[in-house]
Design a protein around this motif. Sequence first.
Motif, short mmCIF file in Angstrom:
data_model
loop_
_atom_site.label_atom_id
_atom_site.label_comp_id
_atom_site.label_asym_id
_atom_site.label_seq_id
_atom_site.Cartn_x
_atom_site.Cartn_y
_atom_site.Cartn_z
N SER A 179 0.83 -1.21 0.00
CA SER A 179 0.00 0.00 0.00
C SER A 179 0.87 1.26 0.00
N ALA A 180 1.96 1.22 0.73
CA ALA A 180 2.86 2.38 0.80
C ALA A 180 3.46 2.69 -0.58
N PHE A 181 3.90 1.66 -1.29
CA PHE A 181 4.47 1.91 -2.61
C PHE A 181 3.42 2.39 -3.61
N ILE A 182 2.21 1.89 -3.49
CA ILE A 182 1.13 2.36 -4.37
C ILE A 182 0.82 3.83 -4.06
N LEU A 183 0.75 4.16 -2.78
CA LEU A 183 0.50 5.55 -2.39
C LEU A 183 1.64 6.47 -2.82
N ALA A 184 2.87 5.95 -2.78
CA ALA A 184 4.02 6.75 -3.21
C ALA A 184 3.92 7.06 -4.70
N TYR A 185 3.52 6.09 -5.49
CA TYR A 185 3.38 6.36 -6.93
C TYR A 185 2.24 7.34 -7.20
N LEU A 186 1.15 7.19 -6.48
CA LEU A 186 0.01 8.08 -6.69
C LEU A 186 0.25 9.48 -6.14
N GLY A 187 1.28 9.63 -5.31
CA GLY A 187 1.61 10.94 -4.76
C GLY A 187 0.77 11.33 -3.55
N CYS A 188 0.16 10.37 -2.89
CA CYS A 188 -0.68 10.62 -1.72
C CYS A 188 0.21 10.66 -0.47
N GLN A 246 11.24 3.72 2.67
CA GLN A 246 11.72 3.70 1.28
C GLN A 246 10.65 4.24 0.33
N ALA A 247 9.40 3.88 0.57
CA ALA A 247 8.30 4.41 -0.24
C ALA A 247 8.17 5.92 -0.06
N ILE A 248 8.35 6.38 1.17
CA ILE A 248 8.30 7.82 1.44
C ILE A 248 9.42 8.54 0.67
N CYS A 249 10.59 7.93 0.61
CA CYS A 249 11.70 8.53 -0.15
C CYS A 249 11.33 8.72 -1.61
N LEU A 250 10.66 7.73 -2.20
CA LEU A 250 10.24 7.86 -3.60
C LEU A 250 9.22 8.98 -3.76
N CYS A 251 8.28 9.07 -2.84
CA CYS A 251 7.26 10.11 -2.91
C CYS A 251 7.87 11.50 -2.74
N VAL A 252 8.79 11.62 -1.79
CA VAL A 252 9.45 12.91 -1.55
C VAL A 252 10.31 13.30 -2.75
N ALA A 253 11.01 12.34 -3.35
CA ALA A 253 11.84 12.65 -4.52
C ALA A 253 10.98 13.17 -5.66
N ARG A 254 9.83 12.54 -5.88
CA ARG A 254 8.93 12.99 -6.94
C ARG A 254 8.41 14.40 -6.65
N ASN A 255 8.00 14.63 -5.42
CA ASN A 255 7.48 15.95 -5.06
C ASN A 255 8.57 17.02 -5.09
N LEU A 256 9.78 16.65 -4.75
CA LEU A 256 10.89 17.60 -4.79
C LEU A 256 11.21 18.02 -6.21
N VAL A 257 11.23 17.07 -7.12
CA VAL A 257 11.47 17.41 -8.53
C VAL A 257 10.36 18.31 -9.06
N SER A 258 9.13 18.01 -8.71
CA SER A 258 8.00 18.85 -9.14
C SER A 258 8.12 20.26 -8.58
N ALA A 259 8.56 20.37 -7.34
CA ALA A 259 8.70 21.69 -6.72
C ALA A 259 9.82 22.49 -7.38
N VAL A 260 10.93 21.83 -7.68
CA VAL A 260 12.05 22.52 -8.33
C VAL A 260 11.64 22.97 -9.73
N LEU A 261 10.93 22.12 -10.45
CA LEU A 261 10.46 22.52 -11.78
C LEU A 261 9.42 23.63 -11.69
N GLY A 262 8.65 23.64 -10.62
CA GLY A 262 7.65 24.69 -10.43
C GLY A 262 8.26 26.07 -10.21
#
Length: 143
Positions: free
Chosen positions: A16-25, A51-67
């Motif tokens: 569930s954690a990895f699914i939530l990480a991909y969905l960005g929840c 580890q799932a949180i790390c993936l979610c944070v990495a995705r959100n961090l890239v989105s924030a930098v691009l923003g």
Amino acid sequence: MEKGKYGIRLCFYTVSAFILAYLGCSTVLFLLAGVVLLAEKNEWATRQIIQAICLCVARNLVSAVLGVFDFLYEIPIISHIWGVADGLLEALVSIFVLVFCIVGVLKNLKGNDADIIGARKFADWAYGIVKVLRKDLFFSILP
């Protein structure tokens, strides 16, 4: 598969954690981490969720930098180039996160560690800190 204190299989939490990480929840992911950390108190599941949180944070961090560079959409010629570059970078990060989430889900279903590159070392380090803080907090409450 090992079951937790409440009769739920631990791999359910981690998958569930990895699914939530991909969905960005990220909010629900942090709530799930709190349940596993405080209620289940299982080291393996906690490390997988970190580890799932790390993936979610990495995705959100890239989105924030691009923003930060969204002002480039206001410049007529550069807006088209930036739109393509922004879309390409977002797609690459999404594919990266998707691949690692699939790997994490498949490994967790077998009961193995997800071994996400870079995230495993962080999870080991973070779990060590949380374990010490939880122990100190517990002993500080009791006389």
